[in-house]
Scaffold this motif. Structure first.
Motif, PDB file in Angstrom:
ATOM      1  N   GLY A  88      30.835  14.390 -41.953  1.00 46.64           N
ATOM      2  CA  GLY A  88      31.714  13.307 -42.383  1.00 46.64           C
ATOM      3  C   GLY A  88      33.169  13.714 -42.302  1.00 46.64           C
ATOM      4  N   GLY A  89      34.035  12.870 -42.834  1.00 47.10           N
ATOM      5  CA  GLY A  89      35.459  13.117 -42.757  1.00 47.10           C
ATOM      6  C   GLY A  89      36.018  13.946 -43.896  1.00 47.10           C
ATOM      7  N   GLY A  90      35.229  14.262 -44.899  1.00 51.49           N
ATOM      8  CA  GLY A  90      35.725  15.015 -46.045  1.00 51.49           C
ATOM      9  C   GLY A  90      34.603  15.781 -46.706  1.00 51.49           C
ATOM     10  N   THR A  91      34.852  16.165 -47.947  1.00 51.63           N
ATOM     11  CA  THR A  91      33.857  16.920 -48.698  1.00 51.63           C
ATOM     12  C   THR A  91      33.028  15.976 -49.559  1.00 51.63           C
ATOM     13  OG1 THR A  91      35.319  18.825 -48.778  1.00 51.63           O
ATOM     14  CG2 THR A  91      33.527  18.783 -50.365  1.00 51.63           C
ATOM     15  N   VAL A  92      31.724  16.176 -49.547  1.00 54.57           N
ATOM     16  CA  VAL A  92      30.795  15.396 -50.356  1.00 54.57           C
ATOM     17  C   VAL A  92      30.149  16.351 -51.345  1.00 54.57           C
ATOM     18  CG1 VAL A  92      28.677  14.018 -50.300  1.00 54.57           C
ATOM     19  CG2 VAL A  92      30.346  13.774 -48.480  1.00 54.57           C
ATOM     20  N   VAL A  93      29.929  15.858 -52.562  1.00 50.84           N
ATOM     21  CA  VAL A  93      29.320  16.684 -53.601  1.00 50.84           C
ATOM     22  C   VAL A  93      27.994  16.062 -54.023  1.00 50.84           C
ATOM     23  CG1 VAL A  93      29.591  17.559 -55.959  1.00 50.84           C
ATOM     24  CG2 VAL A  93      31.573  17.446 -54.433  1.00 50.84           C
ATOM     25  N   TYR A  94      26.979  16.913 -54.148  1.00 50.49           N
ATOM     26  CA  TYR A  94      25.708  16.498 -54.743  1.00 50.49           C
ATOM     27  C   TYR A  94      25.187  17.660 -55.571  1.00 50.49           C
ATOM     28  CZ  TYR A  94      23.167  19.024 -51.023  1.00 50.49           C
ATOM     29  OH  TYR A  94      22.688  19.975 -50.167  1.00 50.49           O
ATOM     30  N   TYR A  95      24.208  17.390 -56.404  1.00 55.01           N
ATOM     31  CA  TYR A  95      23.668  18.418 -57.287  1.00 55.01           C
ATOM     32  C   TYR A  95      22.241  18.768 -56.885  1.00 55.01           C
ATOM     33  CZ  TYR A  95      27.729  17.713 -60.164  1.00 55.01           C
ATOM     34  OH  TYR A  95      29.030  17.653 -60.608  1.00 55.01           O
ATOM     35  N   LYS A  96      21.992  20.061 -56.827  1.00 57.64           N
ATOM     36  CA  LYS A  96      20.653  20.555 -56.522  1.00 57.64           C
ATOM     37  C   LYS A  96      20.333  21.633 -57.555  1.00 57.64           C
ATOM     38  CE  LYS A  96      17.837  22.821 -53.123  1.00 57.64           C
ATOM     39  NZ  LYS A  96      17.788  23.648 -51.958  1.00 57.64           N
ATOM     40  N   HIS A  97      19.252  21.411 -58.296  1.00 52.32           N
ATOM     41  CA  HIS A  97      18.847  22.343 -59.370  1.00 52.32           C
ATOM     42  C   HIS A  97      20.009  22.604 -60.334  1.00 52.32           C
ATOM     43  CE1 HIS A  97      15.242  22.915 -57.064  1.00 52.32           C
ATOM     44  NE2 HIS A  97      15.897  23.454 -56.070  1.00 52.32           N
ATOM     45  N   ASN A  98      20.684  21.526 -60.730  1.00 55.25           N
ATOM     46  CA  ASN A  98      21.809  21.578 -61.663  1.00 55.25           C
ATOM     47  C   ASN A  98      22.990  22.383 -61.154  1.00 55.25           C
ATOM     48  OD1 ASN A  98      20.484  19.954 -63.553  1.00 55.25           O
ATOM     49  ND2 ASN A  98      19.438  21.734 -64.426  1.00 55.25           N
ATOM     50  N   LYS A  99      23.050  22.626 -59.857  1.00 59.29           N
ATOM     51  CA  LYS A  99      24.198  23.303 -59.266  1.00 59.29           C
ATOM     52  C   LYS A  99      24.934  22.331 -58.364  1.00 59.29           C
ATOM     53  CE  LYS A  99      22.881  28.120 -59.188  1.00 59.29           C
ATOM     54  NZ  LYS A  99      22.786  29.312 -58.366  1.00 59.29           N
ATOM     55  N   LYS A 100      26.242  22.402 -58.434  1.00 59.23           N
ATOM     56  CA  LYS A 100      27.087  21.551 -57.611  1.00 59.23           C
ATOM     57  C   LYS A 100      27.114  22.098 -56.186  1.00 59.23           C
ATOM     58  CE  LYS A 100      31.221  19.402 -58.877  1.00 59.23           C
ATOM     59  NZ  LYS A 100      32.602  19.482 -59.386  1.00 59.23           N
ATOM     60  N   VAL A 101      26.814  21.225 -55.224  1.00 61.86           N
ATOM     61  CA  VAL A 101      26.836  21.608 -53.819  1.00 61.86           C
ATOM     62  C   VAL A 101      27.912  20.782 -53.121  1.00 61.86           C
ATOM     63  CG1 VAL A 101      25.517  21.698 -51.664  1.00 61.86           C
ATOM     64  CG2 VAL A 101      24.365  22.128 -53.850  1.00 61.86           C
ATOM     65  N   ARG A 102      28.825  21.462 -52.466  1.00 56.35           N
ATOM     66  CA  ARG A 102      29.871  20.794 -51.677  1.00 56.35           C
ATOM     67  C   ARG A 102      29.488  20.932 -50.211  1.00 56.35           C
ATOM     68  NH1 ARG A 102      34.430  20.012 -54.893  1.00 56.35           N
ATOM     69  NH2 ARG A 102      34.439  21.299 -56.757  1.00 56.35           N
ATOM     70  N   THR A 103      29.623  19.840 -49.493  1.00 54.76           N
ATOM     71  CA  THR A 103      29.224  19.861 -48.093  1.00 54.76           C
ATOM     72  C   THR A 103      30.113  18.950 -47.265  1.00 54.76           C
ATOM     73  OG1 THR A 103      27.365  19.553 -46.579  1.00 54.76           O
ATOM     74  CG2 THR A 103      27.501  18.038 -48.434  1.00 54.76           C
ATOM     75  N   ALA A 104      30.163  19.216 -45.976  1.00 52.02           N
ATOM     76  CA  ALA A 104      30.916  18.377 -45.045  1.00 52.02           C
ATOM     77  C   ALA A 104      30.036  17.294 -44.425  1.00 52.02           C
ATOM     78  CB  ALA A 104      31.521  19.246 -43.943  1.00 52.02           C
ATOM     79  N   TYR A 105      28.744  17.281 -44.774  1.00 55.63           N
ATOM     80  CA  TYR A 105      27.857  16.268 -44.217  1.00 55.63           C
ATOM     81  C   TYR A 105      28.156  14.902 -44.816  1.00 55.63           C
ATOM     82  CZ  TYR A 105      25.177  19.982 -42.073  1.00 55.63           C
ATOM     83  OH  TYR A 105      24.805  21.044 -41.311  1.00 55.63           O
ATOM     84  N   LYS A 106      27.944  13.883 -44.021  1.00 57.74           N
ATOM     85  CA  LYS A 106      28.231  12.507 -44.416  1.00 57.74           C
ATOM     86  C   LYS A 106      27.138  11.963 -45.339  1.00 57.74           C
ATOM     87  CE  LYS A 106      29.686   8.291 -42.053  1.00 57.74           C
ATOM     88  NZ  LYS A 106      29.936   7.697 -40.733  1.00 57.74           N
TER      89      LYS A 106
END
Length: 185
Positions: A80-98
Motif C-alpha cells: 500500500g501507500g503507507g503503514t498499516v497496523v494490525y494486532y497479532k497475539h496482542n502484539k502490534k504489527v506494522r506493515t506496508a501491505y495494503k
C-alpha cells in the motif's frame, strides 16, 4: 496401566495428525468453493482469467491462511501507500501491505492492477482469458515477483485444482455469440 496410557497417547496423536492433514488438504478446496464465483465474475468484467485470480491468491495467501490475508484481507501481497497496523497475539504489527475491506475488494484490486497498470496492462491487450499459462509467465516477467519459479508454482496450483476449468467458455457461448452477431446485422 502404563501400556494402556502409551497406547491411548499414540491413538490420540494419530487422530490429531490425521485431522490436521485432512484440514490442510481441505483448506484449498474450501478457498476455491468460497471465492470461485467472485473470480469468474471478475474474469467476465476484466478479462483476467479466474484461474489466475484464484491461483495467484492461493499461492500468495496460502489459501487465505497467511497473516496478511487473515488480518488485512490482502490475498495477493499488494503493498500500500503507507503503514498499516494490525494486532497479532496482542502484539502490534506494522506493515506496508495494503488493507482491504473484503476479500472481494482484494480480488478486484488485483484485476485492476493487471488491466490498468502500464507494467501489466499489455497482458490484457495480448492474452485471452483462456491463456492462464501466458498470464502467469507474463505476470512474472513484468516484475510482480522476484522468484524465478513463481509462474510455475502458480501454474502447478492451477493444474492441481483444475482452476482452468473456471476459464472455459460456457457451452452456449458460440450460439450466444452468433445470436449477438445476427442481431447487429
Amino acid at each position: 496401566m502404563k501400556k494402556l496410557f502409551t497406547v491411548t497417547l499414540l491413538l490420540v496423536s494419530a487422530l490429531v495428525a490425521t485431522t490436521t492433514a485432512v484440514s490442510a488438504q481441505s483448506a484449498p478446496q474450501s478457498y476455491i468453493e468460497k471465492f470461485k464465483d467472485n473470480a469468474i465474475r471478475i474474469m467476465h468484467e476484466t478479462g483476467v482469467p479466474a484461474s489466475i485470480i484464484l491461483g495467484v491468491a492461493m499461492h500468495e495467501s496460502a489459501s487465505g491462511k497467511s497473516n496478511i490475508a487473515q488480518n488485512l484481507n490482502n490475498q495477493f501481497g499488494v503493498k500500500g501507500g503507507g503503514t498499516v497496523v494490525y494486532y497479532k497475539h496482542n502484539k502490534k504489527v506494522r506493515t506496508a501491505y495494503k488493507r482491504y475491506e473484503s476479500v472481494m475488494d482484494s480480488f478486484q484490486d488485483f484485476a485492476r492492477i493487471m488491466t490498468e497498470r502500464k507494467q501489466f496492462s499489455h497482458l490484457a491487450d495480448n492474452l485471452t482469458q483462456y491463456d492462464y499459462s501466458g498470464w502467469a509467465r507474463g505476470i512474472q516477467r513484468s516484475g510482480y515477483c522476484s522468484s524465478r519459479t513463481w509462474a510455475s508454482q502458480v501454474m502447478a496450483i492451477i493444474k492441481k485444482y483444475k482452476l482452468n476449468d473456471l476459464d472455459e467458455k460456457p457451452a452456449d457461448a458460440p450460439a450466444a455469440a452468433q445470436l449477438a452477431d445476427n442481431n447487429q446485422k
